[in-house]
Design an enzyme around this catalytic site. Structure first.
Site, mmCIF file in Angstrom:
data_model
loop_
_atom_site.group_PDB
_atom_site.id
_atom_site.type_symbol
_atom_site.label_atom_id
_atom_site.label_comp_id
_atom_site.label_asym_id
_atom_site.label_seq_id
_atom_site.Cartn_x
_atom_site.Cartn_y
_atom_site.Cartn_z
ATOM 1 N N ASP A 1 0.844 -1.188 0.000
ATOM 2 C CA ASP A 1 0.000 0.000 0.000
ATOM 3 C C ASP A 1 0.885 1.246 0.000
ATOM 4 O OD1 ASP A 1 0.924 0.108 2.668
ATOM 5 O OD2 ASP A 1 -0.828 -0.991 3.391
ATOM 6 N N SER A 2 0.417 2.322 0.608
ATOM 7 C CA SER A 2 1.168 3.579 0.580
ATOM 8 C C SER A 2 2.547 3.450 1.223
ATOM 9 C CB SER A 2 0.369 4.682 1.278
ATOM 10 O OG SER A 2 -0.016 4.278 2.580
ATOM 11 N N LEU A 3 2.679 2.582 2.218
ATOM 12 C CA LEU A 3 3.975 2.407 2.862
ATOM 13 C C LEU A 3 4.991 1.811 1.902
ATOM 14 C CD1 LEU A 3 2.730 1.047 6.298
ATOM 15 C CD2 LEU A 3 3.763 3.295 5.878
ATOM 16 N N HIS B 1 3.609 8.374 7.779
ATOM 17 C CA HIS B 1 4.175 7.293 6.974
ATOM 18 C C HIS B 1 5.691 7.244 7.173
ATOM 19 C CE1 HIS B 1 0.253 7.272 5.110
ATOM 20 N NE2 HIS B 1 0.579 6.208 4.407
ATOM 21 N N GLY C 1 6.051 4.575 -0.877
ATOM 22 C CA GLY C 1 6.949 5.656 -0.476
ATOM 23 C C GLY C 1 6.205 6.952 -0.227
#
Length: 307
Positions: free
Chosen positions: A97-99, A283, A102
């Protein structure tokens, strides 16, 4: 996403049509330009020494609602585009996912506007890209911000999950299917999905209890591992990442695969000690991505991949 080529001469043009994403241009290992939503253009890098150069174009951020078109490299007058570089023998695919994308990893603040998020996301320094380069592997980052295995962030977009899009080349085209040219056979696939499923409380009106969500997650995760196994064969090592609230569920999924004889599914606990979470919206920062990459590189290097 990245493209690599070789040119001779004093300049190289990058043919692009993309009004949504940002790109870095790297010549002989150094970033020489960042193209912010370049549109339909041929961007020229001139003034190079009259010799052979390596050129790399890397897409910095995820723009799943738009189509990005790369038209190739062109040489300046008097130069030439040379034969493509040999592919690396090692291949790693990163799913997340977003992690994994980046998301906001270059930000100096956890609070970001939409534009700040876009400008400060750089997949080229995500933990996946760094891990692959440390291992001298070609890589794919198949990441989609906000989506989970069965539940998306805060219960949003109930008609889709990450798995809706995994098979697609163009994420914004329903029914699109990526056609593997036969050259993509990763020895390692790293799956890191679960943060969006579990990081927010179940809202009134969602069809979940904590128990049913966990059960559905484990079931879908097992199915997804089987999909990867069918796609890439018995020799590919699948690394299932566990962290936070979903670590125990991932462990259970891995144990179930191991118990039926699939020893090439491995559990890796993402140790968040030392991470500052200073990227946008808490994040990973670029600092965090480097730490995670170092830890993941060590783990992958110890796997029986034949590397």
């Amino acid at each position: 996403m990245y493209f690599e080529g070789r040119v001779s001469g004093t300049g190289v043009g990058i043919v692009l049509n993309d009004s949504a994403a940002d790109y870095d241009v790297q010549i002989d290992g150094a970033t020489v330009a960042t193209l912010v939503t370049p549109g339909n253009t041929t961007h020229w890098i001139n003034g190079l020494s009259n010799s052979t150069h390596t050129v790399r174009l890397v897409k910095r951020n995820d723009t799943p609602g738009d189509t990005s078109t790369f038209g190739g490299f062109v040489a300046a007058p008097g130069g030439a585009v040379l034969s493509k570089p040999a592919p690396r023998n090692r291949q790693i695919e990163f799913v997340g996912d977003s992690l994994t994308v980046g998301y906001g990893n270059l930000s100096t603040s956890r609070t970001c506007t939409s534009d700040q998020l876009k400008r400060n996301t750089n997949s080229d320094v995500s933990y996946g890209a760094l891990t692959a380069r440390q291992l001298n592997a070609d890589y794919q980052i198949n990441g989609y911000s906000g989506l989970g295995m069965v539940r998306n962030y805060n219960g949003g977009r109930t008609d889709v999950t990450y798995r809706t899009f995994y098979d697609r080349a163009l994420l914004n085209v329903s029914g699109d299917v990526w056609q593997n040219p036969g050259t993509w056979r990763p020895q390692v696939v790293v799956v890191n999905l679960g943060t969006n499923d579990f990081s927010t409380a179940i809202n009134p009106g969602e069809p979940w209890t904590p128990e049913s969500l966990a059960a559905a997650y484990r079931s879908a995760y097992g199915d997804f591992i089987q999909k990867l196994r069918t796609r890439y064969g018995a020799d590919t090592t699948i690394v299932a990442v566990g962290a936070g609230q979903y670590a125990g569920h991932v462990q259970q999924v891995v144990k179930a695969r191991n118990d039926v004889g699939d020893s090439r599914v491995r559990y890796w606990f993402l140790d968040d000690s030392g991470l500052d979470f200073l990227g946008c919206d808490w994040h990973y920062s670029a600092h965090d991505d480097r730490l995670i990459a170092d830890r993941l590189t060590s783990f992958i290097a110890g796997l029986p991949t034949g590397w």
